[in-house]
Write an enzyme that holds these catalytic residues in place. Structure first.
Site, PDB file in Angstrom:
ATOM      1  N   TRP A   1       0.799  -1.223   0.000  1.00 39.89           N
ATOM      2  CA  TRP A   1       0.000   0.000   0.000  1.00 39.89           C
ATOM      3  C   TRP A   1       0.838   1.282   0.000  1.00 39.89           C
ATOM      4  CZ3 TRP A   1      -1.203   4.330   3.033  1.00 39.89           C
ATOM      5  CH2 TRP A   1      -2.321   5.058   2.631  1.00 39.89           C
ATOM      6  N   ASP A   2       2.051   1.253   0.494  1.00 37.23           N
ATOM      7  CA  ASP A   2       2.847   2.484   0.601  1.00 37.23           C
ATOM      8  C   ASP A   2       4.268   2.270   0.103  1.00 37.23           C
ATOM      9  OD1 ASP A   2       3.208   5.177   1.254  1.00 37.23           O
ATOM     10  OD2 ASP A   2       3.875   4.738   3.287  1.00 37.23           O
ATOM     11  N   LEU A   3       4.414   1.572  -1.021  1.00 35.81           N
ATOM     12  CA  LEU A   3       5.757   1.242  -1.499  1.00 35.81           C
ATOM     13  C   LEU A   3       6.309   2.375  -2.363  1.00 35.81           C
ATOM     14  CD1 LEU A   3       7.756  -1.120  -1.203  1.00 35.81           C
ATOM     15  CD2 LEU A   3       7.120  -1.791  -3.513  1.00 35.81           C
ATOM     16  N   HIS A   4       6.983   3.312  -1.703  1.00 32.82           N
ATOM     17  CA  HIS A   4       7.674   4.391  -2.402  1.00 32.82           C
ATOM     18  C   HIS A   4       9.181   4.241  -2.182  1.00 32.82           C
ATOM     19  CE1 HIS A   4       8.175   6.399   1.451  1.00 32.82           C
ATOM     20  NE2 HIS A   4       6.881   6.290   1.670  1.00 32.82           N
TER      21      HIS A   4
ATOM     22  N   ASN B   1      10.744   3.744   1.232  1.00 30.80           N
ATOM     23  CA  ASN B   1      10.359   2.526   1.948  1.00 30.80           C
ATOM     24  C   ASN B   1      11.026   1.284   1.361  1.00 30.80           C
ATOM     25  OD1 ASN B   1       8.883   3.547   4.036  1.00 30.80           O
ATOM     26  ND2 ASN B   1       6.895   3.316   3.048  1.00 30.80           N
TER      27      ASN B   1
END
Length: 333
Positions: A226-229, A232
């Protein structure tokens, strides 16, 4: 989560950065204040119970404090993560263990306390986030130097590879689901559209909602980060057998369609001219070339989700980068 702090020491145990305090107070209210107040005691408790000693400056993100530590029993470097347990973070140890069992390239779990949410994690190289390869991003509508674009594209390729390994794993039972999230966002969409001040943005958000409506009946069952930037994903450490590997951390896991994973890599280090290229590269990495329209719809769903949250907090316009991502993807359709 790579920001370091040498802020004021509390009870001689940890440094609580002002930025973490501010975000907890702003977004979590009374629960955030209670969490901040409990941090010194939590840190002291788990340093003692898990036999840890401090090994560097504290790190922090929006919702967690991370202390570099060493296990005194065997000298293994680790990271003690303290965070408020909520619907986004409660599934983190479940997801990390599922990815670990599958060898999918996520940070390893060395310990977990279900009551407090405290995690003891494998130590990664906090000085080498993938964002360091990607560079500083571009200017909306502007241009970048050829070398900068090449570096950013290499980082997108790395992220795509990590994303593909994570999304190949089926979601364990009990995690929050994209099906529930999409039902809520579609129900809230008309009100969110109506709160926007600009007519063109109202039409744009309505188009996003229409696209999401086309795929809502098939929300998927993969384990999503959900928050793979780019911040991260950190380089692995040689002393942990991870030399040369890029490792994902800080998931907010849910079960759903991999197309819902692409937005952070388009928005983080934003470059308007690269939106469609990044989108195509990521869909290829996920093997979704033939499902490009579905991936596009779910990416527009992230724009809708953020707009629902933003207008609910009183905002009357879309975030400029989010609006540009939607325009570029709708135009590329």
């Amino acid at each position: 989560m790579v920001r370091l702090t040498h802020g004021p020491r509390i009870q001689g145990v940890i440094d609580i950065p002002d930025e973490l305090i501010a975000t907890q107070y702003a977004y979590n209210g009374a629960a955030g204040r209670a969490f901040v107040a409990a941090l010194p005691g939590l840190a002291g408790r788990f340093l003692e119970e898990w036999g840890l000693r401090r090994d560097g400056a504290a790190m922090y993100g929006m919702c967690a404090l991370v202390l570099p530590v060493v296990r005194e029993a065997d000298g293994v470097p680790a990271a003690l993560k303290l965070q408020l347990v909520d619907e986004e973070t409660v599934g983190e140890p479940v997801a990390l263990r599922a990815w670990g069992a599958a060898g999918a390239g996520a940070v390893g779990v060395l310990g977990h306390d279900p009551e407090t949410g405290a995690l003891l994690l494998e130590r990664l190289d906090e000085g080498r986030p993938l964002s360091g390869m990607a560079g500083g991003g571009g200017v909306p509508g502007g241009s970048r130097l050829v070398g900068e674009v090449a570096d950013a594209r290499r980082a997108v390729a790395v992220l795509g590879g990590v994303l593909a390994r994570l999304a190949a794993v089926p979601a364990p039972e009990g995690l929050r689901t994209l099906g529930d999230a999409v039902e809520r966002m579609l129900a809230a969409a008309p009100e969110a559209v109506g709160r926007l001040a600009d007519a063109a943005e109202r039409r744009l958000l309505a188009d996003c909602a229409a696209a999401v409506g086309e795929v809502a009946g098939e929300p998927g069952d993969r384990l999503l980060h959900w928050d793979l930037h780019y911040d991260n994903i950190l380089a692995g450490r040689a002393d942990a057998g991870r030399a040369g590997e890029w490792v994902a951390l800080d998931p907010k896991p849910l079960a759903g369609d991999p197309g819902f994973e692409l937005f952070p890599a388009l928005d983080n280090l934003f470059d308007a001219g690269e939106v469609v290229w990044r989108f195509d590269a990521l869909t290829e990495a996920l093997g979704m070339e033939r499902d490009r329209e579905r991936a596009r719809a779910w990416t527009l769903g992230r724009v809708l989700q953020n707009a629902v949250w933003g207008t609910g907090d009183g905002e009357r316009e879309l975030a400029p980068d989010h609006a540009e991502i939607a325009r570029r993807l709708l135009g590329a359709g």
